[in-house]
Each structure stands twice: as C-alpha cells, then as structure tokens.
Design a protein around this motif. Structure first.
Motif, mmCIF file in Angstrom:
data_model
loop_
_atom_site.group_PDB
_atom_site.id
_atom_site.type_symbol
_atom_site.label_atom_id
_atom_site.label_comp_id
_atom_site.label_asym_id
_atom_site.label_seq_id
_atom_site.Cartn_x
_atom_site.Cartn_y
_atom_site.Cartn_z
ATOM 1 N N GLY A 30 0.818 -1.210 0.000
ATOM 2 C CA GLY A 30 0.000 0.000 0.000
ATOM 3 C C GLY A 30 0.851 1.259 0.000
ATOM 4 N N CYS A 31 1.951 1.258 0.759
ATOM 5 C CA CYS A 31 2.861 2.409 0.752
ATOM 6 C C CYS A 31 3.473 2.610 -0.631
ATOM 7 C CB CYS A 31 3.957 2.211 1.795
ATOM 8 S SG CYS A 31 3.388 2.248 3.508
ATOM 9 N N LEU A 32 3.772 1.505 -1.318
ATOM 10 C CA LEU A 32 4.299 1.618 -2.682
ATOM 11 C C LEU A 32 3.312 2.329 -3.598
ATOM 12 C CD1 LEU A 32 6.103 -1.039 -4.799
ATOM 13 C CD2 LEU A 32 3.964 -0.118 -5.664
ATOM 14 N N LEU A 33 2.042 1.939 -3.521
ATOM 15 C CA LEU A 33 1.030 2.567 -4.387
ATOM 16 C C LEU A 33 0.881 4.037 -4.076
ATOM 17 C CD1 LEU A 33 -1.654 -0.283 -4.342
ATOM 18 C CD2 LEU A 33 0.037 0.222 -6.113
ATOM 19 N N ILE A 34 0.946 4.395 -2.783
ATOM 20 C CA ILE A 34 0.836 5.814 -2.407
ATOM 21 C C ILE A 34 2.016 6.604 -2.954
ATOM 22 C CG2 ILE A 34 0.862 7.405 -0.442
ATOM 23 C CD1 ILE A 34 -0.660 5.294 1.146
ATOM 24 N N ALA A 35 3.232 6.073 -2.782
ATOM 25 C CA ALA A 35 4.421 6.776 -3.257
ATOM 26 C C ALA A 35 4.419 6.901 -4.775
ATOM 27 C CB ALA A 35 5.675 6.041 -2.785
ATOM 28 N N TYR A 36 4.053 5.821 -5.469
ATOM 29 C CA TYR A 36 4.020 5.879 -6.926
ATOM 30 C C TYR A 36 2.925 6.821 -7.415
ATOM 31 C CZ TYR A 36 3.495 4.419 -11.776
ATOM 32 O OH TYR A 36 3.404 4.426 -13.150
ATOM 33 N N GLY A 37 1.780 6.802 -6.743
ATOM 34 C CA GLY A 37 0.701 7.707 -7.135
ATOM 35 C C GLY A 37 1.098 9.162 -6.989
ATOM 36 N N HIS A 38 1.871 9.468 -5.935
ATOM 37 C CA HIS A 38 2.303 10.854 -5.755
ATOM 38 C C HIS A 38 3.238 11.293 -6.869
ATOM 39 C CE1 HIS A 38 5.312 13.802 -4.198
ATOM 40 N NE2 HIS A 38 4.191 14.463 -3.952
ATOM 41 N N LEU A 39 4.096 10.398 -7.340
ATOM 42 C CA LEU A 39 5.006 10.756 -8.431
ATOM 43 C C LEU A 39 4.267 11.099 -9.719
ATOM 44 C CD1 LEU A 39 7.828 8.087 -7.950
ATOM 45 C CD2 LEU A 39 7.855 10.485 -7.260
ATOM 46 N N GLN A 40 3.017 10.662 -9.854
ATOM 47 C CA GLN A 40 2.243 10.924 -11.068
ATOM 48 C C GLN A 40 1.350 12.162 -10.945
ATOM 49 O OE1 GLN A 40 3.466 8.931 -13.281
ATOM 50 N NE2 GLN A 40 4.449 7.798 -11.596
ATOM 51 N N THR A 41 1.441 12.857 -9.833
ATOM 52 C CA THR A 41 0.585 14.045 -9.644
ATOM 53 C C THR A 41 1.216 15.317 -10.180
ATOM 54 O OG1 THR A 41 1.531 14.410 -7.431
ATOM 55 C CG2 THR A 41 -0.451 13.050 -7.583
ATOM 56 N N LEU A 42 2.489 15.270 -10.561
ATOM 57 C CA LEU A 42 3.137 16.469 -11.089
ATOM 58 C C LEU A 42 2.669 16.755 -12.515
ATOM 59 C CD1 LEU A 42 6.730 15.720 -9.784
ATOM 60 C CD2 LEU A 42 5.046 17.234 -8.783
ATOM 61 N N ARG A 43 2.796 18.006 -12.857
ATOM 62 C CA ARG A 43 2.380 18.388 -14.215
ATOM 63 C C ARG A 43 3.398 17.929 -15.256
ATOM 64 N NH1 ARG A 43 1.334 24.698 -13.382
ATOM 65 N NH2 ARG A 43 3.109 24.386 -11.985
ATOM 66 N N HIS A 44 2.931 17.854 -16.456
ATOM 67 C CA HIS A 44 3.768 17.474 -17.606
ATOM 68 C C HIS A 44 4.313 16.060 -17.443
ATOM 69 C CE1 HIS A 44 3.560 21.637 -18.916
ATOM 70 N NE2 HIS A 44 4.046 22.027 -17.741
ATOM 71 N N VAL A 45 3.537 15.181 -16.832
ATOM 72 C CA VAL A 45 3.915 13.775 -16.739
ATOM 73 C C VAL A 45 3.199 13.038 -17.872
ATOM 74 C CG1 VAL A 45 3.846 11.690 -15.358
ATOM 75 C CG2 VAL A 45 4.288 13.893 -14.258
ATOM 76 N N ASP A 46 3.960 12.592 -18.867
ATOM 77 C CA ASP A 46 3.360 11.915 -20.007
ATOM 78 C C ASP A 46 3.420 10.395 -19.817
ATOM 79 O OD1 ASP A 46 6.022 11.517 -20.197
ATOM 80 O OD2 ASP A 46 6.300 12.565 -22.114
ATOM 81 N N VAL A 47 2.898 9.684 -20.811
ATOM 82 C CA VAL A 47 2.825 8.218 -20.710
ATOM 83 C C VAL A 47 4.211 7.583 -20.602
ATOM 84 C CG1 VAL A 47 2.101 6.119 -21.889
ATOM 85 C CG2 VAL A 47 0.600 8.126 -21.879
ATOM 86 N N PRO A 48 5.191 7.972 -21.411
ATOM 87 C CA PRO A 48 6.522 7.381 -21.226
ATOM 88 C C PRO A 48 7.083 7.602 -19.814
ATOM 89 C CG PRO A 48 6.406 8.497 -23.336
ATOM 90 C CD PRO A 48 5.155 8.864 -22.595
ATOM 91 N N GLU A 49 6.834 8.805 -19.270
ATOM 92 C CA GLU A 49 7.328 9.077 -17.920
ATOM 93 C C GLU A 49 6.661 8.153 -16.902
ATOM 94 O OE1 GLU A 49 9.807 11.121 -15.266
ATOM 95 O OE2 GLU A 49 9.704 11.250 -17.449
#
Length: 384
Positions: free
Chosen positions: A119-138
C-alpha cells in the motif's frame, strides 16, 4: 516506548553513505539549477531543505522503512506546493526507490506488514504521477524503476531467509556431528575397557587361583610359606576388585537417558521448531539399556523432524504406566516418505534404528502420518 524503538535504530555505514549521497546530489541539483524556466528552480531553499530531510529519512530505512517512505511522500508533496515545481526532484526519486527496496525486504509479501508495504508503494508511486507534464513514457519509466526497486527488495528478503535457514541447518549438522563424535568416543572407551577387563581380570584371577592351589598343597610344617601365599592370594583378590572398579568406570562412560531430554530439546529448539514436552505419570527408574534406547528414540524422531518434516511444532509425551513406558512424538510436518525411510541408515540412525531399539526391549513401534497432515512416532516399551 520511544526509547526502546530508537535503541533499535543503529544506522550502518551503507546507510550513512546513501544518506550523504542523496543529500549532496539534492543540494547540487537545488542550487545548480537555480533560475527561471521549466527545468530551472526558482526558489532553491525548499528543495535544498527537502534534500537534507530526505537524507535524514534514509537513515531509518532499515528500522522504520514504511514510516520513512510515507514521511518522504508528505515531504515531497510539501516541497512541491512551496516551489510550484513541475517535476519531481532527483533526491525525491532516489530516496523513494531506496525506501521501496527497504519496505519490500522488511517483511514477507503475504504478511500484514507486506500488504501494508505494498500500500505504501502505491501511495508513493501515485504521488510521483501528480506532477504536471507527466506523459505516458514518464509514467512507464517510473513504473519500471519502482517495480525493480520493490522486486529487488523481495529477492533480498528471500535470500536472507534462505541464508538463515542454511545457518540453522549448519548449526544442527554441527550439533549432530559433535553428538556422533561423543558417541564414538564413548563406544571406543567401552570397547577398550571390555578388552582390558577380559585380559587383565582373567590373568589376575588365574594367578590368584594358582596361588590358592599351591597354598592348599603345603604341609603342616610350612606355616610361614602358607602365610605368605595367603597374603598374595588376598592381594590378588583385592587387585581384581580394584580392576573391576577402575575399568568399570572406564567402561561405563555416562550415557544419556530420559533425564537429559531437556538438554536435547534445548539444542533442537535452536534449529527452529517449537517443542513441547509432557510427562504423564510418575517417572520410574529404568534399566540403563532401556533408558538409553528411549532417549535415542526421541533423539532420532527429532532428527527426522529437522531433516525431513520441516515442522514448526513438535509435541513429545512420555507416559509412565504400571507395566509399560510409552513415547509419543507428533509434529505438524509432512514426515519422511517411504522412500526416505528406506534410505535412512541402520545402526541406531533413522526409522530402522528406532524399530531395532524398540524390538530389542520387546516393545512396539508405530510410525506414519495421521489426520490433520501431522506425523506421529509412537513406541511402547514393556516394563519389568
């Protein structure tokens, strides 16, 4: 409570080096990219403070990995809000990967801690995807790095468990080797004692008998010779008694019995399984042979548990009855199959040796699986 927790916290040199590396990299990034623009840092101070704090959190990666990962996620969110950054900082990504590795290696995935770590992994990974200009390759690249970090932690955990099992197995084998060495020494001493006792006692007895025979053949006028020969005869008898005592001590090297089961159980417990011993009835004095055979039977049963069953729990019951002694050993492992039982060596080792020891005293042995997936060894020795 806090004192006990922080007493467990002892950062190692790798922890200090990782913390220093992430902190220095974060400071270089914060002040080296200062400026305006998409890939520049307008306000480096919050980023620099975040790099320092992330380095501090890495010092807790072994003791509190999940707590440190959640704290890092909150720290990254706060720094993002304060700087209005459009990408995640390098120190945040590095620290996240390191802590994810620690979370995966801290507990088995199927345990509660393992599920919480996922669950901590999903939270940490989800936070990394909240920044702007995050595209599919990123998103995919980040997923690859996160997955590799977490998987490597799982593999490390399994390797550590395997190493622990091998260490326990090595300890058990060493204990068995020492026990066999002690048994071999005792057997050799007994063999030497038997040979010496037979040879010396026979010759001294023969000499004493001859002296007694000569004494009886003397006439009435040879009282002085008769007295001397009587002294020699008495000395010979005393010598035989002393030889029997001395060689008997060598011959009767101390052999284990049921009174030493606690020592045996303590040794086997070090190898992993939980062992419970119950004594039913009043322990009665047993003959040395029966006492030794009963002890060896329990020893072989426990050895088979460690070698073949891989059981976690073992129950041993010793029951003293008016006419019989019974021994019951039950473990929650699978037990050796028939092929393994046939391959166990003779001479007191394995199932064959257990059966021979039991039948030698007119007893009965029953070995095999029982209901519930357990394995049972039952022996009955008649008394008297």
């Amino acid at each position: 409570m806090l004192t006990r927790l922080f007493r467990r916290w002892r950062p190692t040199w790798p922890d200090l080096l990782l913390s220093l590396a992430v902190t220095v990299a974060g400071l270089v990034e914060s002040f080296g990219r200062q400026g305006l623009g998409y890939d520049q840092i307008e306000n480096p101070t919050p980023m620099a403070v975040g790099a320092i704090l992330s380095g501090v959190l890495l010092l807790f990666r072994r003791t509190f990995p999940m707590t440190a990962l959640l704290a890092l996620t909150v720290l990254g969110f706060a720094v993002q809000r304060m700087t209005n950054a459009e990408y995640y900082a390098a120190w945040h990504l590095y620290s996240t990967l390191i802590l994810l590795h620690g979370v995966a290696s801290a507990a088995e995935l199927r345990s509660r801690r393992g599920i919480a770590g996922l669950g901590c992994l999903l939270i940490a990974y989800g936070h990394l995807q909240t920044l702007r200009h995050v595209d599919v390759p990123e998103v995919l690249i980040t997923a690859i790095f996160v997955g590799v970090a977490y998987t490597s932690g799982i593999l490390l955990r399994r390797q550590m468990d395997r190493t622990t099992r091998l260490a326990r197995h090595s300890t058990r084998l060493e204990m068995e080797r020492e026990e066999r060495a002690r048994w071999a020494v005792a057997e050799e001493r007994a063999r030497i004692a038997r040979e010496l006792h037979d040879i010396v006692s026979h010759n001294v007895s023969l000499m004493t008998l001859h002296v007694g025979g000569v004494r009886r053949m003397l006439g009435d006028g040879q009282e002085r010779e008769r007295t001397l020969l009587l002294g020699v005869e008495q000395a010979g008898r005393e010598t035989i008694g002393e030889l029997m005592l001395m060689l008997g001590m060598l011959r009767s090297a101390p052999q284990p019995g049921l009174d030493r089961l606690d020592e045996l159980i303590a040794q086997v417990r070090e190898a992993g399984p939980k062992i419970e011993l119950r004594i039913i009835g009043t322990p009665a004095p047993l003959s040395s042979g029966l006492d030794l055979s009963a002890y060896r039977l329990v020893q072989e049963a426990l050895t088979n548990v460690l070698k073949h069953a891989r059981a976690a729990n073992v129950d041993i019951t010793i029951a003293y009855g008016p006419a019989e002694l019974s021994i019951l050993v039950i473990n929650d492992g699978a037990g050796p199959d028939d092929g393994a039982a046939r391959l166990l060596p003779d001479g007191g080792h394995g199932l064959v040796g257990m059966r021979e020891r039991t039948e030698m005293h007119g007893g009965e042995l029953s070995v095999g699986p029982i209901a519930g997936g357990h394995y049972r060894v039952f022996a009955r020795f008649p008394l008297g």
